[in-house]
Motif scaffolding. Structure first.
Motif, mmCIF file in Angstrom:
data_model
loop_
_atom_site.group_PDB
_atom_site.id
_atom_site.type_symbol
_atom_site.label_atom_id
_atom_site.label_comp_id
_atom_site.label_asym_id
_atom_site.label_seq_id
_atom_site.Cartn_x
_atom_site.Cartn_y
_atom_site.Cartn_z
ATOM 1 N N LEU A 303 0.846 -1.208 0.000
ATOM 2 C CA LEU A 303 0.000 0.000 0.000
ATOM 3 C C LEU A 303 0.879 1.255 0.000
ATOM 4 O O LEU A 303 2.062 1.171 0.328
ATOM 5 C CB LEU A 303 -0.914 -0.004 1.236
ATOM 6 N N PRO A 304 0.297 2.452 -0.296
ATOM 7 C CA PRO A 304 1.087 3.684 -0.297
ATOM 8 C C PRO A 304 1.791 3.895 1.040
ATOM 9 O O PRO A 304 1.316 3.428 2.077
ATOM 10 C CB PRO A 304 0.067 4.784 -0.566
ATOM 11 N N SER A 305 2.906 4.605 1.013
ATOM 12 C CA SER A 305 3.832 4.705 2.170
ATOM 13 C C SER A 305 3.101 5.087 3.471
ATOM 14 O O SER A 305 3.483 4.680 4.542
ATOM 15 C CB SER A 305 4.895 5.752 1.873
ATOM 16 N N SER A 306 1.992 5.801 3.379
ATOM 17 C CA SER A 306 1.361 6.301 4.636
ATOM 18 C C SER A 306 1.009 5.153 5.570
ATOM 19 O O SER A 306 0.917 5.298 6.759
ATOM 20 C CB SER A 306 0.071 7.046 4.269
ATOM 21 N N THR A 307 0.831 3.951 5.011
ATOM 22 C CA THR A 307 0.388 2.876 5.936
ATOM 23 C C THR A 307 1.530 1.899 6.234
ATOM 24 O O THR A 307 1.354 0.918 6.890
ATOM 25 C CB THR A 307 -0.727 2.060 5.256
ATOM 26 N N THR A 308 2.751 2.159 5.666
ATOM 27 C CA THR A 308 3.763 1.095 5.794
ATOM 28 C C THR A 308 4.155 0.854 7.255
ATOM 29 O O THR A 308 4.677 -0.189 7.581
ATOM 30 C CB THR A 308 5.038 1.465 5.005
ATOM 31 N N ASN A 309 3.876 1.845 8.162
ATOM 32 C CA ASN A 309 4.310 1.539 9.542
ATOM 33 C C ASN A 309 3.349 0.544 10.212
ATOM 34 O O ASN A 309 3.553 0.090 11.294
ATOM 35 C CB ASN A 309 4.411 2.844 10.348
ATOM 36 N N LEU A 310 2.240 0.231 9.521
ATOM 37 C CA LEU A 310 1.285 -0.733 10.099
ATOM 38 C C LEU A 310 1.800 -2.147 9.863
ATOM 39 O O LEU A 310 2.269 -2.487 8.779
ATOM 40 C CB LEU A 310 -0.090 -0.576 9.429
ATOM 41 N N LYS A 311 1.758 -2.975 10.916
ATOM 42 C CA LYS A 311 2.220 -4.366 10.779
ATOM 43 C C LYS A 311 1.456 -5.170 11.816
ATOM 44 O O LYS A 311 1.135 -4.661 12.891
ATOM 45 C CB LYS A 311 3.739 -4.397 11.073
ATOM 46 N N VAL A 312 1.110 -6.415 11.491
ATOM 47 C CA VAL A 312 0.417 -7.250 12.482
ATOM 48 C C VAL A 312 1.296 -8.451 12.834
ATOM 49 O O VAL A 312 2.280 -8.738 12.157
ATOM 50 C CB VAL A 312 -0.949 -7.738 11.936
ATOM 51 N N ASN A 313 0.950 -9.120 13.907
ATOM 52 C CA ASN A 313 1.602 -10.394 14.257
ATOM 53 C C ASN A 313 0.506 -11.353 14.714
ATOM 54 O O ASN A 313 -0.679 -10.985 14.763
ATOM 55 C CB ASN A 313 2.688 -10.174 15.330
ATOM 56 N N SER A 314 0.886 -12.566 15.066
ATOM 57 C CA SER A 314 -0.118 -13.595 15.391
ATOM 58 C C SER A 314 -0.923 -13.249 16.636
ATOM 59 O O SER A 314 -2.086 -13.625 16.761
ATOM 60 C CB SER A 314 0.571 -14.949 15.583
ATOM 61 N N ILE A 315 -0.313 -12.509 17.561
ATOM 62 C CA ILE A 315 -1.044 -12.121 18.786
ATOM 63 C C ILE A 315 -2.209 -11.207 18.406
ATOM 64 O O ILE A 315 -3.344 -11.404 18.837
ATOM 65 C CB ILE A 315 -0.110 -11.378 19.768
ATOM 66 N N ILE A 316 -1.891 -10.217 17.562
ATOM 67 C CA ILE A 316 -2.901 -9.218 17.186
ATOM 68 C C ILE A 316 -4.042 -9.877 16.401
ATOM 69 O O ILE A 316 -5.222 -9.631 16.667
ATOM 70 C CB ILE A 316 -2.221 -8.083 16.382
ATOM 71 N N ILE A 317 -3.704 -10.751 15.482
ATOM 72 C CA ILE A 317 -4.749 -11.438 14.692
ATOM 73 C C ILE A 317 -5.564 -12.372 15.595
ATOM 74 O O ILE A 317 -6.801 -12.429 15.519
ATOM 75 C CB ILE A 317 -4.121 -12.239 13.529
ATOM 76 N N ASP A 318 -4.893 -13.051 16.486
ATOM 77 C CA ASP A 318 -5.595 -13.951 17.420
ATOM 78 C C ASP A 318 -6.609 -13.159 18.249
ATOM 79 O O ASP A 318 -7.791 -13.513 18.336
ATOM 80 C CB ASP A 318 -4.581 -14.643 18.333
ATOM 81 N N HIS A 319 -6.145 -12.066 18.871
ATOM 82 C CA HIS A 319 -7.045 -11.265 19.722
ATOM 83 C C HIS A 319 -8.219 -10.713 18.906
ATOM 84 O O HIS A 319 -9.353 -10.681 19.374
ATOM 85 C CB HIS A 319 -6.269 -10.105 20.358
ATOM 86 N N TYR A 320 -7.912 -10.295 17.668
ATOM 87 C CA TYR A 320 -8.958 -9.724 16.798
ATOM 88 C C TYR A 320 -10.062 -10.756 16.576
ATOM 89 O O TYR A 320 -11.250 -10.476 16.717
ATOM 90 C CB TYR A 320 -8.310 -9.337 15.461
ATOM 91 N N LEU A 321 -9.650 -12.016 16.316
ATOM 92 C CA LEU A 321 -10.633 -13.079 16.058
ATOM 93 C C LEU A 321 -11.320 -13.521 17.355
ATOM 94 O O LEU A 321 -12.520 -13.774 17.392
ATOM 95 C CB LEU A 321 -9.948 -14.269 15.381
ATOM 96 N N TRP A 322 -10.564 -13.540 18.452
ATOM 97 C CA TRP A 322 -11.171 -13.972 19.727
ATOM 98 C C TRP A 322 -12.226 -12.956 20.172
ATOM 99 O O TRP A 322 -13.318 -13.317 20.590
ATOM 100 C CB TRP A 322 -10.088 -14.128 20.804
ATOM 101 N N ASP A 323 -11.871 -11.669 20.029
ATOM 102 C CA ASP A 323 -12.843 -10.611 20.376
ATOM 103 C C ASP A 323 -14.075 -10.722 19.486
ATOM 104 O O ASP A 323 -15.211 -10.587 19.927
ATOM 105 C CB ASP A 323 -12.218 -9.206 20.170
ATOM 106 N N MET A 324 -13.828 -10.999 18.183
ATOM 107 C CA MET A 324 -14.951 -11.063 17.226
ATOM 108 C C MET A 324 -15.917 -12.175 17.634
ATOM 109 O O MET A 324 -17.139 -12.012 17.581
ATOM 110 C CB MET A 324 -14.416 -11.333 15.814
ATOM 111 N N ARG A 325 -15.387 -13.300 18.090
ATOM 112 C CA ARG A 325 -16.260 -14.421 18.466
ATOM 113 C C ARG A 325 -17.217 -13.963 19.557
ATOM 114 O O ARG A 325 -18.390 -14.318 19.580
ATOM 115 C CB ARG A 325 -15.387 -15.591 18.991
ATOM 116 N N ARG A 326 -16.751 -13.106 20.472
ATOM 117 C CA ARG A 326 -17.613 -12.617 21.552
ATOM 118 C C ARG A 326 -18.605 -11.585 21.016
ATOM 119 O O ARG A 326 -19.780 -11.604 21.365
ATOM 120 C CB ARG A 326 -16.758 -12.053 22.699
#
Ligand SMILES: Nc1nc2c(c(CN[C@H]3C=C[C@H](O)[C@@H]3O)cn2[C@@H]2O[C@H](COP(=O)(O)O)[C@@H](O)[C@H]2O)c(=O)[nH]1
Length: 345
Positions: A303-326
């Motif tokens: 994506l354009p440079s403005s978003t390059t500082n964004l990065k995810v890891n397995s913890i963040i994706i896990d929490h995102y999905l766990w929260d979504m289940r609730r």
């Protein structure tokens, strides 16, 4: 006697997914989740980051020894809240009915309000079962599952924290030179209740769900700084519980065989710890989230440079999905999840 190879959680997820018969990882489901994550990241970056910790009112909001010991105790007991539908253990706290993982957190805060020094291992390593029963009393008609096992773990691992680390989990963190991997290995070596590993096709696979979530919680609570700074936090995998697979299955990222699907649909089905079904679900969950992380980070880089500082890891994706289940508990009610009587998740 040939030595059985032992794999770390990331290698275990990869190995299990390559040898899985009843659980398959599906590319289109991965795409679906990755697109959803990117959309949320671009609109509310803070919600999908280490800062999500602050949004949960039942988590400690200080960065001190109390918080570290609170987190150690909560993750010592962070397992097996499932029950048959409508028969859930519940704690009414801060004007809400708390169930599942949040019932545990609520019971710990209620104990502190009641004057118990519950997060101090000098207290809970000698607690008697009747006092513990009072601390975990239910506000529904159903008791907390596996109270006896929780009691044994508190006595045993509380004693180890007291004797070998002077009663403070910060001393365990300090011994790992800011390495998440060292900390997971130290926890699983020193504290017996965290050794979540099993033999699968002549290989010792390890999921270390509670040990890894313990490290992730320190990272989250301390905002990735000070005692929460780990140079290798991205080595932590997703936490192989029974809720995240439910969401992955809902998105079609995990596809179950006919046989497994009909088993899961059958009321009262439980899998024993170490069953092939259970290992395949847990191992494929870990690997599936690795693939989602890869897909999201590759897209972000393009994506354009403005978003390059964004990065995810397995913890963040896990929490995102766990929260979504609730958040989407109603929609997910019809999506089965596997039930295993276990002290590991
Ligand atoms: N994969 C994964 N499993 C997680 C968690 C949590 C909560 N922790 C986070 C919350 C805020 C902090 O950021 C903590 O890190 C609990 N569990 C597991 O879920 C199950 C209970 O689920 P439910 O019936 O819905 O309460 C049970 O096996 C429990 O062990 C997580 O985050 N990921």
């Amino acid at each position: 006697m040939p030595v059985i190879p032992k794999l770390n959680p990331r290698e275990s997820g990869d190995y299990v997914s390559k040898n899985s018969v009843h659980v398959n990882i599906k590319e289109d489901g991965i795409e679906r989740i990755a697109n959803k994550v990117i959309k949320s990241l671009l609109s509310h970056p803070d919600e999908i980051s280490v800062n999500r910790w602050k949004t949960h009112e039942l988590l400690p909001q200080t960065q001190d020894e109390f918080a570290a010991n609170w987190i150690f105790l909560s993750d010592l007991l962070n397992f097996c809240f499932w029950s048959s539908p409508g028969k859930e253990y519940m704690v009414h706290y801060k004007s809400k009915n708390r169930t599942g993982y949040w019932s545990l957190c609520a019971a710990l805060w209620r104990a502190l309000d009641d004057g118990y020094d519950i997060t101090n291992p000098a207290f809970y390593s000698k607690i008697d079962e009747s006092t513990l029963k009072k601390i975990f009393r239910s506000d529904s008609n159903y008791d907390i599952p596996k109270l006896h096992e929780r009691h044994c773990i508190m006595l045993k691992d509380g004693e180890i924290l007291l004797k070998n680390f002077n009663g403070s989990f910060l001393n365990v963190v300090k011994a790992c030179n800011n390495s998440a991997e060292n900390l997971v290995n130290l926890i699983t070596k020193e504290f017996t209740s965290f050794t979540d590993q099993i033999n699968f096709q002549n290989v010792e696979v390890s999921f270390y769900k509670r040990a890894q979530i313990l490290v992730a919680d320190i990272w989250s609570c301390f905002g990735g700084k000070g005692y929460g700074r780990f140079h290798d936090i991205d080595t932590i995998t997703a936490f192989a519980d029974y809720r995240v697979p439910q969401v992955l299955n809902w998105f079609g990222a995990l596809k179950y065989s006919e046989e497994l699907t009909s088993l899961l649909k059958k009321e009262g089905t439980t899998f024993a710890h170490g069953d092939r079904w259970e290992i395949e679900i847990r191992g494929c969950t870990i690997h599936c989230i690795e693939l989602i992380v890869k897909k999201v980070n590759e897209t972000l880089e393009s994506l354009p440079s403005s978003t390059t500082n964004l990065k995810v890891n397995s913890i963040i994706i896990d929490h995102y999905l766990w929260d979504m289940r609730r958040e989407k508990a109603k929609e997910l009610e019809s999506v089965p999840y596997h039930r295993t009587e276990s002290i590991y998740y």
